[in-house]
Design a protein around this motif. Structure first.
Motif, short mmCIF file in Angstrom:
data_model
loop_
_atom_site.label_atom_id
_atom_site.label_comp_id
_atom_site.label_asym_id
_atom_site.label_seq_id
_atom_site.Cartn_x
_atom_site.Cartn_y
_atom_site.Cartn_z
N LEU A 188 -19.98 -8.80 -23.20
CA LEU A 188 -19.96 -10.16 -23.73
C LEU A 188 -18.55 -10.56 -24.15
CD1 LEU A 188 -23.19 -10.28 -25.93
CD2 LEU A 188 -22.80 -11.45 -23.76
N VAL A 189 -17.82 -9.61 -24.76
CA VAL A 189 -16.44 -9.90 -25.14
C VAL A 189 -15.62 -10.24 -23.90
CG1 VAL A 189 -14.35 -8.94 -26.19
CG2 VAL A 189 -16.59 -8.40 -27.16
N GLU A 190 -15.82 -9.50 -22.83
CA GLU A 190 -15.08 -9.73 -21.60
C GLU A 190 -15.48 -11.04 -20.93
OE1 GLU A 190 -15.64 -6.08 -19.47
OE2 GLU A 190 -14.56 -4.91 -20.98
N GLN A 191 -16.77 -11.39 -21.04
CA GLN A 191 -17.19 -12.70 -20.54
C GLN A 191 -16.53 -13.82 -21.32
OE1 GLN A 191 -21.48 -12.93 -20.68
NE2 GLN A 191 -21.75 -11.12 -19.39
N ALA A 192 -16.51 -13.68 -22.64
CA ALA A 192 -15.89 -14.71 -23.48
C ALA A 192 -14.41 -14.87 -23.14
CB ALA A 192 -16.07 -14.36 -24.95
N ASP A 193 -13.72 -13.75 -22.95
CA ASP A 193 -12.31 -13.80 -22.57
C ASP A 193 -12.13 -14.57 -21.27
OD1 ASP A 193 -9.58 -13.15 -22.09
OD2 ASP A 193 -10.16 -11.29 -21.09
N ALA A 194 -13.00 -14.30 -20.30
CA ALA A 194 -12.86 -14.88 -18.97
C ALA A 194 -13.18 -16.37 -18.91
CB ALA A 194 -13.74 -14.12 -17.97
N ILE A 195 -13.89 -16.89 -19.90
CA ILE A 195 -14.26 -18.32 -19.84
C ILE A 195 -13.33 -19.20 -20.68
CG2 ILE A 195 -16.67 -17.77 -19.38
CD1 ILE A 195 -17.33 -18.55 -22.27
N LEU A 196 -12.35 -18.60 -21.36
CA LEU A 196 -11.45 -19.40 -22.20
C LEU A 196 -10.55 -20.29 -21.35
CD1 LEU A 196 -10.30 -16.81 -24.89
CD2 LEU A 196 -11.98 -18.64 -25.18
N GLY A 197 -10.33 -21.50 -21.84
CA GLY A 197 -9.36 -22.39 -21.23
C GLY A 197 -8.02 -22.27 -21.94
N PHE A 198 -7.12 -23.17 -21.65
CA PHE A 198 -5.80 -23.14 -22.30
C PHE A 198 -5.98 -23.29 -23.82
CE2 PHE A 198 -1.92 -24.96 -24.00
CZ PHE A 198 -0.95 -24.14 -23.41
N ASP A 199 -5.30 -22.44 -24.59
CA ASP A 199 -5.38 -22.44 -26.04
C ASP A 199 -6.79 -22.11 -26.54
OD1 ASP A 199 -4.22 -22.83 -28.66
OD2 ASP A 199 -5.23 -24.76 -28.76
N GLY A 200 -7.57 -21.44 -25.70
CA GLY A 200 -8.93 -21.09 -26.10
C GLY A 200 -8.96 -19.99 -27.13
N CYS A 201 -9.91 -20.05 -28.04
CA CYS A 201 -10.04 -19.07 -29.13
C CYS A 201 -11.35 -18.31 -28.97
CB CYS A 201 -10.00 -19.77 -30.48
SG CYS A 201 -9.94 -18.65 -31.89
N LEU A 202 -11.25 -16.99 -28.86
CA LEU A 202 -12.42 -16.12 -28.79
C LEU A 202 -12.73 -15.63 -30.20
CD1 LEU A 202 -12.91 -13.16 -26.27
CD2 LEU A 202 -13.65 -13.01 -28.65
N ASN A 203 -13.94 -15.87 -30.66
CA ASN A 203 -14.37 -15.42 -31.99
C ASN A 203 -15.34 -14.27 -31.81
OD1 ASN A 203 -16.16 -15.24 -34.43
ND2 ASN A 203 -14.74 -16.79 -35.17
N PHE A 204 -14.90 -13.06 -32.22
CA PHE A 204 -15.77 -11.89 -32.18
C PHE A 204 -16.53 -11.85 -33.50
CE2 PHE A 204 -16.40 -7.15 -32.59
CZ PHE A 204 -17.41 -7.09 -31.64
N PHE A 205 -17.72 -12.42 -33.50
CA PHE A 205 -18.49 -12.61 -34.73
C PHE A 205 -19.29 -11.37 -35.11
CE2 PHE A 205 -22.08 -13.93 -37.29
CZ PHE A 205 -21.53 -14.85 -38.17
N ALA A 206 -19.85 -10.69 -34.13
CA ALA A 206 -20.79 -9.60 -34.40
C ALA A 206 -20.04 -8.31 -34.67
CB ALA A 206 -21.73 -9.42 -33.21
N GLY A 207 -20.19 -7.77 -35.87
CA GLY A 207 -19.51 -6.53 -36.22
C GLY A 207 -20.18 -5.32 -35.61
N PRO A 208 -19.41 -4.42 -34.98
CA PRO A 208 -20.00 -3.21 -34.39
C PRO A 208 -20.16 -2.10 -35.42
CG PRO A 208 -17.65 -3.29 -33.90
CD PRO A 208 -17.98 -4.56 -34.69
#
Length: 441
Positions: free
Chosen positions: A292-312
């Motif tokens: 999921l983290v890698e999916q989120a990274d791959a869908i970001l646009g310019f200046d996109g911010c990935l928020n890793f909300f779920a603590g492992p």
């Protein structure tokens, strides 16, 4: 009401005139070592407050604390000798107020607590993890001075106690929206918050925290123009879609899509089609899964911010991240473990105003005697938030089972009728029935 509770105190013969409140609480002694015990609380000092806890919702963070025990950052290393009370999403009523706080609080006041007190003397200390006499899984607690000194004892005037409990997880959602940031070309200044009118994705977003995020995204002052919610479970997605419809979102100016990514060959490519392949401004990850983290990274646009909300739970958790895009597309990462006091106040105010309804998170209820099993098995129990009523005895019970149980139990019959009339959701009316009719612990 206060006098009634004082009558249940025990006068200690060796300390004439001093009354100590008896409490029942779930305490943590070590890794996976939780015990429901009755014991005396100490007499409050001039800078402390005695309180009755009515509700506490079980958080995945409590599961992590129970699994890790003294290895958890917030849990003291000596819990085998000095156990702590677990639970940090709680709400109740003040019973006795030390004279230092008499001008600010009074007996009978309802309260909620922000557990992230951020005490410089111990930045990790928090009710529900670190203290012997305060935590959510208890009938009565002593609120220590540090909670009041840091402004973390919050007045609550909502329609039901459980709203006050759910203000804490909602504050985490609010904090997640506030911790994201964006920039403008040519400027190093960070503009905090999601991008107004931007494109947002909530990955694994049909669980309890995701539902809170959908609610907040649709009703906060700053909203996205596009909201895409993914999950791999049709039932969770269908429930989310019934609670927050595409039509309701459109009336708020938000285009909403629910997507089951199970079986999709190229998830990032598919999700980017909703943006015209420009990518997302804000992408949230609501489950600690590397893919999921890698999916989120791959869908970001310019200046996109990935928020890793779920603590492992795994301290070595990691995932691949595209640093080419960090350099050329200005993508970046944010995260938050809980919200701050302002986030919690905002949650309480929005609940009181009817702008958000945390009831969408709740799928199970139980009594204090259900806490240990619920906490230790939490990842394996389906559904959303598990809401505990500390003054009663009740096995953990799914709302969807009320009707069947109601065939033999008038209380559950009443609860089944009330939830059926409210889209299958828990409600203040349900709380009143439960508190009036359930067996006391």
């Amino acid at each position: 009401m206060v006098e009634g509770f004082r009558s249940r105190c025990i006068q200690l013969g060796a300390r004439k005139g001093i009354f100590v409140m008896k409490t029942k609480a779930v305490r943590l002694y070590g890794q996976q070592d939780l015990r429901l015990e009755a014991f005396d609380l100490p007499t409050i000092r001039h800078d402390e407050i005695l309180a009755r806890v009515v509700t506490d919702s079980v958080c995945m963070s409590s599961y992590k604390a129970a699994i890790q025990g003294p290895n958890h950052k917030r849990v003291p290393g000596n819990i085998a000798q000095h156990p702590v009370i677990i639970g940090h999403e709680f709400c109740g009523e003040l019973l006795e107020v030390g004279k230092k706080w008499a001008g600010q609080f009074k007996p009978g006041d309802r309260f909620s607590i922000q557990p992230a007190i951020n005490d410089p003397a111990n930045v990790h200390a928090a009710p529900g993890y670190s203290f012997p006499y305060i935590g959510g899984a208890a009938t009565h607690v002593v609120i220590p001075a540090t909670v009041m000194e840091h402004g973390c004892l919050l007045p609550f005037s909502g329609a039901a106690f459980y709203h006050g409990s759910l203000a804490e997880p909602m504050s985490c959602v609010v904090g997640g929206f506030h911790v994201n940031y964006h920039t403008k070309p040519g400027s190093y200044a960070h503009e905090m918050g999601i991008k107004p009118g931007g494109k947002m994705a909530l990955l694994a977003g049909a669980g309890p925290m995701g539902l809170g995020a959908i609610d907040y995204a649709l009703h906060a002052d700053r909203r996205p123009s596009l909201l895409v919610v993914t999950d791999i479970d049709d039932a969770r997605l269908a429930r989310a879609a019934s609670l927050f419809t595409v039509e309701q979102a459109a009336r708020q100016g938000v285009t909403l899509h629910y997507v089951n990514t199970m079986g999709v060959d190229d998830v990032p490519a598919y999700l980017r089609t909703f943006t015209g392949d420009t990518g997302y401004d804000d992408a949230y990850v609501y489950a600690p899964v590397a893919a999921l983290v890698e999916q989120a990274d791959a869908i970001l646009g310019f200046d996109g911010c990935l928020n890793f909300f779920a603590g492992p739970t795994d301290p070595a958790f990691s995932a691949r991240y595209n640093f080419y895009n960090v350099h050329y597309m200005a993508t970046h990462v944010a995260g938050n473990s809980g919200g701050n006091t302002n986030d919690m106040i905002a949650s309480l105010e929005m609940m009181a105003a009817g702008r958000i309804d945390p009831s969408v998170m709740v799928t199970h209820i139980g009594g204090l005697d259900a806490v240990i099993d619920t906490t230790l098995r939490l990842p394996k129990i389906p559904g959303g938030k598990k809401l505990i009523y500390n003054q009663i005895s009740l096995p953990l019970t799914a709302i969807e089972d009320f009707a069947e149980l109601g065939k033999a139990d008038p209380m559950f019959a009443a609860l089944a009728r009330l939830t059926r009339e409210n889209k299958g959701l828990w409600s203040p009316a349900c709380e009143r029935v439960l508190l009036e009719q359930a067996k006391t612990i």
